[in-house]
Design a protein around this motif. Structure first.
Motif, short mmCIF file in Angstrom:
data_model
loop_
_atom_site.label_atom_id
_atom_site.label_comp_id
_atom_site.label_asym_id
_atom_site.label_seq_id
_atom_site.Cartn_x
_atom_site.Cartn_y
_atom_site.Cartn_z
N PRO A 39 38.21 144.58 -2.69
CA PRO A 39 37.25 145.66 -2.90
C PRO A 39 36.89 145.74 -4.39
O PRO A 39 37.76 145.59 -5.25
CB PRO A 39 38.00 146.93 -2.47
CG PRO A 39 39.24 146.47 -1.77
CD PRO A 39 39.50 145.07 -2.22
N ALA A 40 35.64 145.96 -4.69
CA ALA A 40 35.19 146.03 -6.08
C ALA A 40 35.88 147.16 -6.84
O ALA A 40 36.10 147.07 -8.04
CB ALA A 40 33.67 146.19 -6.15
N LYS A 41 36.23 148.24 -6.13
CA LYS A 41 36.86 149.39 -6.79
C LYS A 41 38.34 149.18 -7.05
O LYS A 41 38.91 149.82 -7.92
CB LYS A 41 36.67 150.66 -5.95
CG LYS A 41 35.25 151.19 -5.98
CD LYS A 41 35.10 152.44 -5.14
CE LYS A 41 35.62 153.67 -5.78
NZ LYS A 41 34.87 154.24 -6.87
N ASN A 42 39.00 148.29 -6.26
CA ASN A 42 40.44 148.14 -6.41
C ASN A 42 40.91 146.73 -6.02
O ASN A 42 41.34 146.51 -4.89
CB ASN A 42 41.17 149.19 -5.56
CG ASN A 42 42.68 149.10 -5.72
OD1 ASN A 42 43.19 148.46 -6.64
ND2 ASN A 42 43.40 149.73 -4.82
N PRO A 43 40.88 145.79 -6.95
CA PRO A 43 41.33 144.43 -6.65
C PRO A 43 42.80 144.20 -6.99
O PRO A 43 43.22 143.09 -7.28
CB PRO A 43 40.43 143.58 -7.57
CG PRO A 43 40.26 144.44 -8.77
CD PRO A 43 40.20 145.86 -8.25
N LEU A 70 30.16 146.19 -3.69
CA LEU A 70 29.60 146.39 -5.02
C LEU A 70 28.88 147.74 -5.12
O LEU A 70 28.93 148.40 -6.16
CB LEU A 70 28.63 145.24 -5.29
CG LEU A 70 27.79 145.21 -6.54
CD1 LEU A 70 28.68 145.11 -7.76
CD2 LEU A 70 26.84 144.02 -6.49
N ASP A 71 28.25 148.16 -4.04
CA ASP A 71 27.48 149.41 -4.05
C ASP A 71 28.36 150.66 -4.16
O ASP A 71 27.87 151.74 -4.46
CB ASP A 71 26.63 149.51 -2.78
CG ASP A 71 27.44 149.29 -1.53
OD1 ASP A 71 27.67 150.25 -0.78
OD2 ASP A 71 27.87 148.13 -1.30
N LEU A 72 29.68 150.54 -3.94
CA LEU A 72 30.58 151.70 -3.99
C LEU A 72 31.24 151.88 -5.36
O LEU A 72 31.95 152.86 -5.58
CB LEU A 72 31.67 151.58 -2.92
CG LEU A 72 31.18 151.54 -1.47
CD1 LEU A 72 32.36 151.40 -0.52
CD2 LEU A 72 30.34 152.77 -1.13
N ALA A 73 31.04 150.92 -6.25
CA ALA A 73 31.70 150.97 -7.56
C ALA A 73 30.67 151.15 -8.67
O ALA A 73 29.53 150.68 -8.56
CB ALA A 73 32.50 149.69 -7.79
N SER A 112 17.56 142.25 -3.40
CA SER A 112 17.80 140.98 -4.11
C SER A 112 19.04 141.04 -5.00
O SER A 112 19.51 140.01 -5.47
CB SER A 112 16.58 140.62 -4.95
OG SER A 112 16.34 141.63 -5.91
N ASP A 113 19.57 142.24 -5.21
CA ASP A 113 20.73 142.38 -6.10
C ASP A 113 22.06 142.49 -5.32
O ASP A 113 23.04 143.01 -5.83
CB ASP A 113 20.57 143.60 -7.01
CG ASP A 113 20.55 144.92 -6.25
OD1 ASP A 113 20.41 144.91 -5.01
OD2 ASP A 113 20.68 145.98 -6.90
N SER A 114 22.10 141.96 -4.10
CA SER A 114 23.30 142.08 -3.27
C SER A 114 24.43 141.17 -3.76
O SER A 114 25.58 141.39 -3.42
CB SER A 114 22.99 141.73 -1.81
OG SER A 114 22.74 140.34 -1.68
#
Length: 180
Positions: A39-43, A70-73, A112-114
């Motif tokens: 997860p982008a928030k907690n690796p 990515l959208d959650l961080a 496009s920024d996924s």
């Protein structure tokens, strides 16, 4: 790209189902590229990083990393966590770690920024350039080197034990002769 490669989504680590990690550990040694997804928030999942130690130390597999959701961080979290993933990877013998950041939600929305375009380009480039075949050969070669290294280390240990046994035997013979 999928005509030339197969992607297997293993159960991963830290699962409540007992054999999930075992399934993953049994599959990885046969793979050419291991993609670790965090997860982008907690690796910071300890079990996944322990598994990476095996992937690089025992099985010597090429590895890349994905920070998902990515959208959650926040951008700040993403930046910090990308660097942290690279640091963790370098500590586990991954030179020049590659980290992708993706959002399935943004991909589904057609944005496009996924981040998925970069990952697809990486996979396609690996296949088209022959990198996949090089990874297969390098993975096999690294496995052979590891096995030979382990065998040589075991042989050296056995050689030391035999040498110590010989010395003990010679000492015993000397004592028996001295007592006669």
């Amino acid at each position: 790209v999928l005509r030339d490669i197969t992607i297997v989504d293993t159960p991963g680590t830290n699962s409540i189902v007992q054999n999930h990690q075992t399934i993953t550990e049994n599959y990885i040694p046969r793979s050419d590229l291991v993609v670790f997804v965090f997860p982008a928030k907690n690796p910071h999942t300890a079990s996944a990083w322990e598994l990476l130690s095996h992937v690089r130390g025992e099985w010597l597999r090429k590895t890349v990393f994905i920070l998902q959701q990515l959208d959650l961080a926040s951008q700040h979290e993403i930046s910090i966590n990308q660097e942290r993933v690279k640091q963790y990877a370098r500590e586990r013998n991954v030179q020049n770690p590659v980290v992708f950041t993706v959002s399935a939600k943004r991909e589904f929305e057609g944005a496009s920024d996924s981040g998925f375009a970069e990952f697809r380009r990486f996979l396609q480039g690996a296949v088209e350039s022959g990198e996949v075949w090089r990874m297969k050969i390098e993975g096999s070669l690294n496995t052979v080197r590891k096995i030979i290294g382990d065998l040589l280390a075991k042989l050296r240990r056995e050689e030391l034990i035999v040498s110590q046994d010989k010395a003990f035997y010679q000492d015993l013979l000397a004592r028996v002769r001295a007592r006669r």
